[in-house]
Motif scaffolding. Structure first.
Motif, PDB file in Angstrom:
ATOM      1  N   ILE A 152       0.152  -6.261   8.031  1.00  0.00           N
ATOM      2  CA  ILE A 152       0.839  -6.532   6.768  1.00  0.00           C
ATOM      3  C   ILE A 152      -0.207  -6.663   5.672  1.00  0.00           C
ATOM      4  O   ILE A 152      -1.106  -7.504   5.763  1.00  0.00           O
ATOM      5  N   ASN A 153      -0.091  -5.840   4.637  1.00  0.00           N
ATOM      6  CA  ASN A 153      -0.970  -5.922   3.471  1.00  0.00           C
ATOM      7  C   ASN A 153      -0.152  -6.370   2.271  1.00  0.00           C
ATOM      8  O   ASN A 153       0.959  -5.881   2.049  1.00  0.00           O
ATOM      9  N   CYS A 154      -0.706  -7.285   1.496  1.00  0.00           N
ATOM     10  CA  CYS A 154      -0.036  -7.794   0.306  1.00  0.00           C
ATOM     11  C   CYS A 154      -0.604  -7.080  -0.916  1.00  0.00           C
ATOM     12  O   CYS A 154      -1.791  -7.214  -1.224  1.00  0.00           O
ATOM     13  N   PHE A 155       0.220  -6.325  -1.634  1.00  0.00           N
ATOM     14  CA  PHE A 155      -0.262  -5.584  -2.790  1.00  0.00           C
ATOM     15  C   PHE A 155      -0.770  -6.514  -3.888  1.00  0.00           C
ATOM     16  O   PHE A 155      -1.796  -6.263  -4.509  1.00  0.00           O
ATOM     17  N   ALA A 156      -0.039  -7.606  -4.120  1.00  0.00           N
ATOM     18  CA  ALA A 156      -0.453  -8.530  -5.171  1.00  0.00           C
ATOM     19  C   ALA A 156      -1.811  -9.151  -4.861  1.00  0.00           C
ATOM     20  O   ALA A 156      -2.661  -9.298  -5.733  1.00  0.00           O
TER      21      ALA A 156
END
Length: 543
Positions: free
Chosen positions: A304-308
């Motif tokens: 899971i990568n968080c764009f923010a």
């Protein structure tokens, strides 16, 4: 005069894989700089490189001796699917799968290359929930269509060249097909990655790499709308979620595709053709995406990568990262010809320990390395105190040395599988150490004499099962000891068991234990490698 290949056999497909990696290394920054769609996170080149390296790394682990083109391509498809990064990486995996499907009955020829590209284009169209024209999907379609215009008996060099040239032409047109690319003055980043792969194939076949213009992003005053449009998309979806899926079927995957489409966008689900699926989505609720996967089958390797968070870490403006491979080498302490070949195939320098080695020998081997950074996989050959002393003595002003906590060769192989030259040394060492420590390991051997253990007294010739360094099973029959050991190490779960077979292990013993895994631990994948080590009939690792 350069020799032009008439077909690509297994060895040639291996060379193509390595050429793809080399090409992506050279073009990584260029591809990253062009990355403005669907998220301007400047990582398409990096994702393609990670994925292609995973594909090539799988060759040493999955192909038999004297492999066919299909053997190699199938291994690459599997490695690319399980190691895919981002949209672009998943799409790349389907190119490998197309080659694998087209070479079932023989080497890669002009005819089967056209079939492979057509199959890949069809697979990609079916995998992407909402195909967008002006992306790598379009570029792949055009390459495949051009290849199919060739006569069925055309030489593979001709088909590969025509497909690569068509991909370049299609790539140049992407700027006018997608508003966000036109506004940013860029062609599609993923499309350029595909061109790199096709040019690498042409180079392997003909010995001459095609000369292409550099696709530099045109910096325009009108680029701001592109950034704003992409930013809107980024705000709409907070996370990129990827996971692998097993124990499922086409119907469950179709349901999963619909669920992920309801949760977000950029939905792609692909298969390696051998029961493993890779899913990708951009969404606001990462947990719901993973729950949808759990409802469809057995989920593992969730990322899971968080764009923010990515944007914040980059100062709210995502710059193109510099890809610079560190001057780093891996030194592994290994026993057995087969194990040595496995480690060398993964790029490690091997110090043989078929006879016990000393701390002085390890220190000498480290100092003989030409690298500025050296990561050491001791694999249980020396005590912790000896390793600390070696580490202190080996470090100097020109060399950093990190010794990883690997207690066995199977743990060392697990560590090598996640080795990433693009990370800084401490991060690479942490990831490798974590992989090693999460691999439960054991060994099966024959007692050399009567001895007292924690579970009782053994006699000469008894089968001993060890978990780590402790005896946990004693049985007069070695095969029975092996089965009990497998039940013990798999009792806490596991998805993959690796057998490293010793020099003195009877073939029937390995067959019996393989059958035991198949019958009593369904869903557990088994990998068997000839290790050739003395002492242990079998080393096994569970991940």
């Amino acid at each position: 005069m350069l020799e032009v290949l008439e077909t690509l056999d297994g060895a040639a497909v291996v060379r193509w894989g390595h050429a793809c990696v080399e090409g992506l290394v050279r073009h990584c920054d260029e591809i990253n700089d062009l990355n403005v769609f669907p998220i301007p996170d400047s990582d398409t080149g990096t994702n393609l490189l990670f994925t292609m390296r995973a594909a090539v790394d799988s060759i040493a682990r999955l192909v038999p001796e004297n492999p066919t083109a299909h053997d190699v391509a199938a291994a690459m498809a599997r490695g690319a699917t399980t190691g895919a990064r981002g949209n672009s990486g998943i799409i790349l995996s389907q190119v490998m799968r197309g080659v694998a499907e087209a070479t079932v009955d023989g080497p890669l020829t002009g005819r089967t290359l056209a079939d492979a590209l057509h199959a890949a284009a069809t697979l990609v169209r079916g995998a992407v929930s909402v195909p967008v024209e002006g992306t790598v999907v379009t570029v792949l379609d055009c390459a495949a269509a051009a290849a199919r215009t060739c006569a069925r008996d055309s030489p593979v060099a001709e088909v590969a060249t025509i497909a690569a040239d068509a991909a370049v032409d299609a790539l140049q047109r992407t700027r006018g097909q997608l508003d966000v690319l036109e506004a940013a003055g860029a062609v599609d980043a993923g499309g350029l990655g595909l061109v790199v792969l096709l040019d690498a194939m042409v180079a392997v076949i003909t010995g001459v790499e095609p000369q292409r213009p550099r696709f530099v992003r045109e910096r325009r005053n009108s680029a701001a709308p592109a950034r704003d449009a992409a930013a809107d998309s980024q705000l709409a979806q907070d996370y990129e979620v990827m996971f692998l899926l097993r124990e499922t079927d086409e119907n469950q995957v179709a349901i999963l595709r619909r669920h992920l489409g309801q949760l977000g966008d950029s939905v792609i689900i692909v298969s390696d053709g051998d029961g493993c699926w890779s899913a990708h989505v951009h969404c606001r609720d990462a947990g719901a995406a993973v729950d949808a996967g759990l409802a469809a089958g057995r989920v593992h390797q969730v990322r899971i990568n968080c764009f923010a968070l990515d944007a914040a870490n980059a100062g709210a403006v995502v710059e193109s990262p510099t890809v610079d491979f560190a001057d780093r080498g891996i030194l592994a302490v290994v026993a057995g010809d087969g194990a040595a070949a496995l480690y060398e195939g993964e790029g490690a320098t091997v110090l043989r320990c078929d006879e016990p080695i000393s701390a002085t020998q390890l220190l000498k081997a480290i100092r003989a390395m030409d690298n500025r950074e050296v990561l050491v996989l001791p694999n249980g050959a020396l005590s912790a105190q000896e390793l600390v002393a070696v580490g202190v003595a080996a470090r100097d002003a020109r060399r950093d040395v990190l010794l990883l906590p690997c207690s066995s060769m199977v743990q060392g192989l697990a560590a090598l599988a996640v080795h990433d030259q693009m990370r800084i040394a401490v991060d690479d060492a942490f990831a490798m150490s974590e992989a090693a420590s999460s691999t439960r390991w054991g060994s099966l051997r024959v007692a050399p004499g009567r001895a007292l253990t924690l579970v009782g007294t053994c006699n000469e010739g008894d089968g001993l099962g060890l978990i780590g360094h402790e005896v946990v099973v004693i049985e007069a029959d070695v095969a029975v000891a092996g089965r009990l050991l497998l039940d013990r190490v798999l009792g806490l779960g596991g998805e993959l068991v690796t057998f490293l077979v010793g020099a003195d292990a009877p073939a029937e013993l390995v067959e019996q234990l393989s059958e035991h895994v198949s019958q009593h631990h369904q869903g557990v994948e088994l990998m068997i490698y000839p290790g050739g080590q003395a002492g242990d009939l079998l080393q096994l690792g569970v991940e």
